[in-house]
Design an enzyme around this catalytic site. Structure first.
Site, PDB file in Angstrom:
ATOM      1  N   GLU A 195       0.833  -1.216   0.000  1.00 56.95           N
ATOM      2  CA  GLU A 195       0.000   0.000   0.000  1.00 56.95           C
ATOM      3  C   GLU A 195       0.859   1.254   0.000  1.00 56.95           C
ATOM      4  O   GLU A 195       0.558   2.236  -0.662  1.00 56.95           O
ATOM      5  CB  GLU A 195      -0.935  -0.034   1.212  1.00 56.95           C
ATOM      6  CG  GLU A 195      -1.977  -1.146   1.090  1.00 56.95           C
ATOM      7  CD  GLU A 195      -2.791  -1.335   2.350  1.00 56.95           C
ATOM      8  OE1 GLU A 195      -2.196  -1.510   3.435  1.00 56.95           O
ATOM      9  OE2 GLU A 195      -4.021  -1.315   2.272  1.00 56.95           O
ATOM     10  N   GLU A 246      -3.592  -9.446   4.319  1.00 56.90           N
ATOM     11  CA  GLU A 246      -4.372  -9.085   5.503  1.00 56.90           C
ATOM     12  C   GLU A 246      -5.505 -10.064   5.788  1.00 56.90           C
ATOM     13  O   GLU A 246      -5.852 -10.305   6.942  1.00 56.90           O
ATOM     14  CB  GLU A 246      -4.943  -7.681   5.342  1.00 56.90           C
ATOM     15  CG  GLU A 246      -3.915  -6.566   5.405  1.00 56.90           C
ATOM     16  CD  GLU A 246      -3.230  -6.294   4.069  1.00 56.90           C
ATOM     17  OE1 GLU A 246      -3.303  -7.131   3.157  1.00 56.90           O
ATOM     18  OE2 GLU A 246      -2.584  -5.239   3.966  1.00 56.90           O
TER      19      GLU A 246
END
Ligand code: T1G
Length: 701
Positions: free
Chosen positions: A105, A125
């Site tokens: 990210e 995640e």
């Protein structure tokens, strides 16, 4: 701060320096924003390269910070990424080795990305019960397309950079470096090529379009697929929602949706359990009194004694890791049978496309056999997997002591015998250790490493390192009857038997625990593993542990020869060649007659009581195991039960689950069970450790 800043010519370089994987903890985030401010303020700087030192670009947000104020302390990851996007000077991410989660990210917040080939790229995640929480669900679809991005986000699996770079239309990587070694120079060169670009000329991922031509149909299909594979796990479906939001909402609205969902998932019991699992699995490899830098012995060749089911499975683990194995047996036909089974296992994998033929050939080439102990004299590690009887072990270990080279590690795969007694058969007890594999040994992740009183620290350190190499989850156990897992399942099985005496049926007990999340209830498990195994242990115990009370139903079942699937009947009936468990009128009658013989009036038992008695029996025995020093951490006990006994991963293990229920509540339930005349009152006294923790308002650590 754990990020370095330097200027090379007219390029500022910000390097993450937070080993081992440049987790984006608070200090690292401050280091990045601090570097950005310096670069912005320096007129000599025309471009910026962001990279990571050591073995990762970044492994993502710092999992160990979760649940602490630091995790959201400004600058949080969202703020750092916004600072990257706001830079008036081009920022190039130089990505290598590992670029995962928040690390990816972060890179997607840069204007450009140059990646080294061989980089593992992932948004994992979901494996922590979360979804990417810093823009991953909104930016990755804009760079790779909705479907590729959704697959990566829902699976959490890593993809190699060169594969992603080869996807038509991909915008994730602006350039693939020639090699990992040339990455930094290639990134510097790329930075120079975009110098001078500023303002709107700098590409921002947030400005890219994000559409799917048949959005509604695709996401409906995706939901159906994901719902089917994510029972008990809320995060995967939320990933689908978030990616769909990226195709339907303005960027900032999509980001708000993602953030809201991320924060909600953070506090779900499933995510808390999966994060506990992540930390506990890695903590298990750390042995309190064995320093990390303890010298390890070199293991380049392995001997296995016994070519049976266990010996064959154990051998495959090492062959899979590229370590040569020599198997010894007493008779040639036993060797031939063992090798044939290994071959059959590999051929099945080749047939399913799970193993390339070349790999299969490579592994078989590492396998040799012998009938002569002397041919094992150069093995670095010898693992015995022979009949579970002390006399047999004695013969084997006396031979090993005679032939093995000095410094060879001698391991026993025993599941119940005393490793100290086995060590005493040799003149080198410091080199003897238990390596208890679980059947099928080439599949089950759990390895109980049984530490004898004299087992050397370097032997332990070596075996833990070997376990990682053969992809096992190793947990150190002290020497006691049943070590950790079998000692706990003993109590679990006792409770299952008592529940039958008192009024439950095998199918009711199995259904209740399977609804709780166990892969298989105790009676279906018994029929699968063989009820005669428990029978033999109870017979042995009858002499050694007369105090241990059992329901007699299991013995009566075995007296009928109902050992389970292998005899076509056990707690359940089975149609020939089938594995479906059919409730058995014979067993119902056996239990009913047994109750009459014992003068028991059956009562209705709730599923809740069934689950509590079975699960809390694990917790109480686990607490005693900690008190006895057999396990050093409650997380180790969780790892044993999660990876070896089918405890539901999303509940985090028996000890973690007890923490979630509240030890006070668990102790109160135990006291209730202690009042049951049919049960074992002495067993149900809450372990002293539990009583202490409850009194202090604490949990298992
Ligand atoms: N945070 C903290 N510690 C980490 C870590 C992490 N993300 N990743 C690894 N470690 C520690 C690990 O505990 C161990 O230390 C050591 O590094 C080596 O790990 C906002 C919120 C990166 C592929 O899920 O998959 O970003 O415990 O033995 O085999 O969207 O670690 O022994 O002291 O596994 O070489 C997302 C998890 C986080 C990646 C390296 N990232 N890590 O494998 O080493 S959430 C992940 C891994 C997130 C954002 C969200 C692997 C690895 P110790 P290791 P490895």
């Amino acid at each position: 701060m754990t990020a370095e800043y330097k200027v090379i010519g007219d390029v500022a370089v910000i390097t993450l320096t937070n080993p081992p994987v440049n987790g984006l903890g608070y200090a690292t985030r401050v280091g990045i924003t601090d570097g950005l401010s310096k670069a912005a303020a320096d007129p000599a700087v025309k471009a910026i390269v962001l990279t990571g030192a050591g073995k990762a670009f970044s492994g993502g947000a710092d999992i160990k910070e979760f649940g602490t104020p630091k995790a959201i302390q400004e600058p949080n990851l969202l703020s750092v990424i916004r600072a990257l996007e706001a830079s008036d000077k081009p920022i190039v991410a130089a990505i290598h080795s590992v670029c995962m989660g928040g690390g990816l990210e972060l890179a997607m917040g840069c204007h450009y990305r140059v990646a080294a080939p061989g980089t593992s790229v992932a948004l994992p995640e979901v494996k922590l019960g979360l979804l990417p929480g810093a823009g991953g669900t909104q930016r990755l679809p804009r760079l790779l397309g909705v479907e590729t991005a959704l697959n990566m986000i829902v699976s959490g699996e890593a993809v190699k950079s060169e594969l992603l770079a080869s996807l038509p239309g991909q915008k994730l990587f602006d350039k693939l470096a020639t090699s990992p070694e040339s990455l930094f120079d290639d990134a510097l060169a790329f930075a120079k090529s975009v110098m001078g670009k500023t303002g709107d000329a700098l590409p921002l991922v947030r400005n890219l379009p994000c559409k799917h031509p048949q959005g509604d149909a695709y996401f409906q299909f995706a939901r159906n697929m994901v719902a089917g594979m994510s029972k008990n796990y809320p995060a995967p479906l939320k990933c689908v929602d978030a990616v769909e939001a990226a195709t339907k909402m303005k960027f900032e609205d999509g980001m708000a949706e993602e953030r809201k969902t991320f924060m909600a998932l953070m506090f779900t019991p499933e995510s808390i359990a999966l994060r506990h699992l992540f930390v506990a699995e890695r903590a298990a490899s750390r042995i309190p009194d064995v320093p990390e830098d303890t010298p390890k012995r070199t293991i380049q060749s392995v001997g296995v004694i016994g070519a049976g089911t266990m010996g064959g499975g154990i051998s495959m683990n090492f062959l899979n890791a590229g370590i040569p194995v020599k198997i010894l047996e007493m008779k040639q036909e036993a060797l031939d049978r063992g090798v044939a089974t290994i071959r059959k296992n590999y051929e099945a994998q080749v047939k399913k496309g799970k193993l390339k033929q070349a790999k299969y050939d490579e592994r078989m080439a590492l396998l040799s056999t012998t009938l002569n102990y002397d041919e094992l004299k150069d093995a670095d590690l010898i693992i015995e997997a022979v009949f579970e009887e002390l006399g047999v072990k004695e013969k084997v270990f006396k031979e090993l002591d005679r032939i093995a080279k000095p410094g060879a590690i001698l391991a026993s795969n025993t599941s119940t015998l005393d490793v100290d007694k086995i060590a005493a058969f040799t003149k080198r007890p410091q080199d003897v250790v238990g390596m208890h594999f679980f059947s099928p040994a080439n599949v089950m992740k759990l390895l109980e490493v049984v530490r004898g009183k004299q087992t050397g620290k370097d032997v332990l350190a070596t075996v833990m390192a070997v376990a990682k190499k053969i992809k096992k989850t190793a947990v150190v156990s002290g020497v006691c009857d049943g070590f950790i897992g079998n000692r706990m399942i003993e109590q679990y099985s006792r409770q299952a038997g008592f529940l039958l005496d008192e009024g439950a049926t095998p199918q009711q007990v199995d259904r209740a625990v399977e609804k709780f999340g166990f892969a298989m209830g105790p009676f279906r498990m018994g029929d699968l593993a063989g009820n005669d195994i428990g029978w033999a242990i109870r017979k042995r115990r009858a002499t050694e542990r007369a105090d241990m009370k059992y329901s007699k139903t299991a013995d009566k079942l075995c007296e009928l020869g109902r050992f389970g699937q292998k005899t076509g009947a056990g707690w359940y009936d089975y149609l020939p060649g089938k594995r479906d468990a059919i409730p058995s009128p014979v067993v119902a009658e056996l239990i009913e007659k047994h109750r009459k013989d014992e003068g028991i009036t059956p009562r209705k038992i709730s599923d809740e009581e069934i689950v509590q008695r079975l699960v809390y029996s694990l917790v109480n025995e686990g607490a005693h195991i900690l008190e006895d020093g057999i396990a050093s951490k409650s997380g180790d006990i969780d790892m044993v039960y999660l990876t070896g006994y089918g405890f539901p991963l999303w509940r985090g293990g028996p000890m973690h689950y007890a923490n979630q229920v509240g030890l006070y509540n668990v102790a109160e339930a135990m006291k209730r069970f202690a009042k049951n005349p049919r049960d074992d009152a002495s067993f149900w006294q809450p372990a002293p450790l539990i009583q202490t923790l409850v009194a202090e308002g604490k949990q298992f650590s």
